[in-house]
Design a protein around this motif. Structure first.
Motif, PDB file in Angstrom:
ATOM      1  N   THR A   1       0.854  -1.182   0.000  1.00 54.11           N
ATOM      2  CA  THR A   1       0.000   0.000   0.000  1.00 54.11           C
ATOM      3  C   THR A   1       0.888   1.229   0.000  1.00 54.11           C
ATOM      4  O   THR A   1       1.705   1.411   0.909  1.00 54.11           O
ATOM      5  N   LEU A   2       0.751   2.043  -1.023  1.00 53.74           N
ATOM      6  CA  LEU A   2       1.524   3.276  -1.149  1.00 53.74           C
ATOM      7  C   LEU A   2       0.612   4.471  -0.909  1.00 53.74           C
ATOM      8  O   LEU A   2      -0.422   4.612  -1.566  1.00 53.74           O
ATOM      9  N   GLY A   3       0.966   5.324   0.036  1.00 45.64           N
ATOM     10  CA  GLY A   3       0.192   6.512   0.314  1.00 45.64           C
ATOM     11  C   GLY A   3       0.736   7.713  -0.434  1.00 45.64           C
ATOM     12  O   GLY A   3       1.948   7.954  -0.425  1.00 45.64           O
TER      13      GLY A   3
ATOM     14  N   PHE B   1      -3.103   4.704  -2.232  1.00 46.41           N
ATOM     15  CA  PHE B   1      -4.036   5.378  -1.323  1.00 46.41           C
ATOM     16  C   PHE B   1      -3.742   6.871  -1.315  1.00 46.41           C
ATOM     17  O   PHE B   1      -2.679   7.302  -0.858  1.00 46.41           O
TER      18      PHE B   1
ATOM     19  N   VAL C   1      -2.384   7.488   6.747  1.00 45.21           N
ATOM     20  CA  VAL C   1      -1.173   6.962   6.111  1.00 45.21           C
ATOM     21  C   VAL C   1      -0.372   6.117   7.098  1.00 45.21           C
ATOM     22  O   VAL C   1       0.089   5.016   6.781  1.00 45.21           O
TER      23      VAL C   1
ATOM     24  N   CYS D   1      -0.324   2.405   5.399  1.00 48.66           N
ATOM     25  CA  CYS D   1       0.586   2.446   4.250  1.00 48.66           C
ATOM     26  C   CYS D   1       1.973   1.857   4.557  1.00 48.66           C
ATOM     27  O   CYS D   1       2.514   2.051   5.644  1.00 48.66           O
TER      28      CYS D   1
ATOM     29  N   VAL E   1       5.365   5.870   1.360  1.00 44.57           N
ATOM     30  CA  VAL E   1       4.706   7.172   1.255  1.00 44.57           C
ATOM     31  C   VAL E   1       5.405   8.010   0.191  1.00 44.57           C
ATOM     32  O   VAL E   1       6.638   8.016   0.096  1.00 44.57           O
TER      33      VAL E   1
ATOM     34  N   ALA F   1       7.204   4.157   5.109  1.00 46.22           N
ATOM     35  CA  ALA F   1       6.404   4.951   6.045  1.00 46.22           C
ATOM     36  C   ALA F   1       7.157   5.238   7.336  1.00 46.22           C
ATOM     37  O   ALA F   1       7.077   6.347   7.882  1.00 46.22           O
TER      38      ALA F   1
END
Length: 331
Positions: free
Chosen positions: A39-41, A214, A222, A226, A229, A243
């Motif tokens: 998951t990349l914020g 995201f 985040v 995440c 980021v 993150a």
């Protein structure tokens, strides 16, 4: 950082809008990588280019004055920018799906929930209407909503905000896309429902193996969900990394400002920290670093020349002249 295959790579992306008042450079040279299963914020203030980046990936600029003028968007290594519209439609919803910020404006108000979910299946899979209905019902049930059979026959206005957002999540994941783009999906929800939606997205991500991009302005979100980021400002990525690195040792003054502006539990202050000034007009960008006019740490060089990325270690990079003074190596 663990070495995982990049399922989505955005390389030197430029998305411009051609208006009567001039060219608006909404996205101006963005590089972002999303790892498989991660998951990349993407964070930043309104106007930083987050949503336009997402719309560029989804090829949803048709009908606007926006156009991808330069760069590549690689899905599993294949560029999806310059493919035919028919191929884009196959990818959109099938391999890449998107959850929009406000579900009430994203769902068709005059079509029942079940039919809207079924359309996604029928568009991308060779199944009967009965099979599509069953799949839609099962997917909706997996989001944890009650009375699924009844909800399938209801209209969006008959549902609460949290229920509509769960419908949107079911719609986005029903064809098991490889990439899910979530554009501030919890902004319009209260804190309790927001937590439930985040838990649901994390659970479904693990169940389906979908990678998530995201988009949010909420650094608290985040920190919760995440793995990595990317911080955007004025159409550019100014800092990115895992993150933990971003939150424990931010290096760009803009990232520091965003983190300092978060209220601290148990800390009493007369005034909350703020970032002075406003995001610059994209039709009249300042010379040099775009954040320099708002930066308390700016030096003369900042207003003269735009910095490149400096490597702060372990894949953590920052676009700031001050990083060179702190020993960062040019990336």
């Amino acid at each position: 950082m663990s070495e995982k295959k990049h399922i989505l790579e955005i390389k030197n992306l430029h998305t411009y809008f051609y208006t009567d008042e001039g060219v608006i450079k909404s996205v101006d040279g963005v590089d972002i990588e999303l790892k498989k299963g991660a998951t990349l914020g993407i964070v930043g203030e309104s106007g930083s280019g987050k949503s336009v980046t997402a719309l560029s990936v989804m090829s949803l600029l048709t009908g606007t004055r926006g156009k991808v003028t330069e760069g590549e968007i690689l899905l599993n290594g294949a560029d999806i920018v310059r493919i035919s519209e028919a191929e884009k439609r196959r990818i959109r919803g099938g391999k890449v799906s998107m959850i929009f910020q406000e579900p009430m404006t994203s769902l068709n108000p005059v079509i029942k929930i079940g039919k809207q979910l079924m359309e996604c299946v029928l568009q991308h899979e060779n199944v009967s209407r009965k099979e599509a209905y069953e799949k839609a019902e099962n997917m909706l049930r997996s989001t944890g909503v009650p009375r699924v059979e009844r909800m399938m026959k209801e209209y969006p206005f008959q549902l609460s905000g949290g229920q509509r957002q769960r419908v949107m999540i079911a719609m986005a994941l029903i064809c098991k896309p490889e990439v899910l783009i979530a554009d501030e999906p919890t902004t319009a929800l209260d804190v309790t429902i927001q937590a439930q939606i985040l838990d649901l997205m994390d659970h479904l991500k693990k169940a389906t193996g979908t990678s998530i991009l995201f988009i949010t302005h909420d650094l608290g979100v985040v920190a919760e969900i995440c793995d990595e980021v990317a911080v955007m400002y004025s159409g550019r990525v100014v800092e990115k990394g895992d993150a933990v690195s971003i939150f424990e040792s931010p290096s760009h003054p803009y990232t520091k400002g965003l983190l300092d502006s978060i209220p601290k539990l148990g800390l009493q202050v007369e005034e909350l920290e703020t970032i002075p000034g406003n995001v610059p007009d994209p039709r009249d960008m300042p010379a040099g670093c775009k954040f320099a006019p708002r930066c308390r740490e700016a030096i003369d060089l900042c207003s003269q020349k735009e910095p490149g990325f400096y490597n702060m270690g372990s894949g953590h990079v920052s676009r700031c002249w001050l990083c060179r003074k702190e020993g960062g190596e040019e990336s």
